[in-house]
Motif scaffolding. Sequence first.
Motif: not given
Length: 174
Positions: A126-130, A146-148
């Motif tokens: 939900p917070a974004g792609e990793l 790793v946050p993308f």
Amino acid sequence: MQFVVGRVVKPHGIRGELTVEVRTDSPEERFDPGVALVGRSRDGKTRPLTVAAVRPHGGRLLVRFEEIPDRTAAEEARGLTLLVDVDELPPIDDPDEFYDHQLEGLRAELADGTVVGTVREVVHSPAGELLAVDVGEGKNRREVLVPFVTAIVPRVDLDAGLIVLEPPEGLLDG
């Protein structure tokens, strides 16, 4: 080559509808009535599936496939991974957008060329792609998420098969 667009979570109702967890940025294209998908079970067996109807339901989709007429057949479809052929994907015009399968398998390096590991998977949260990056070898092998985002992954070079990382302090520590 195929890539994942969804996963069957469970049956819904008695008419063969399935609750599907979406794993694509284009659910309106991937789950449009008439679209052909491949369902892959945990044991690796595959079966063709054709979308008959779809509707949103609590952050997921309820999908009915022509090949799944009732609750019994829907129970058998529980856990299927839904796939589409890469050849059927439209090209991406934005140079900062990528399909998951393009990133999986890329070598992860630091800006100085130090090899960090390999991108194993793109995790959609939900917070974004990793990016799930396998770091280390043998018994020391572990996964680092790793946050993308551009600040941490400033460069993706598909032709060279690599991503460049500029991780904040401690991100890669085990």
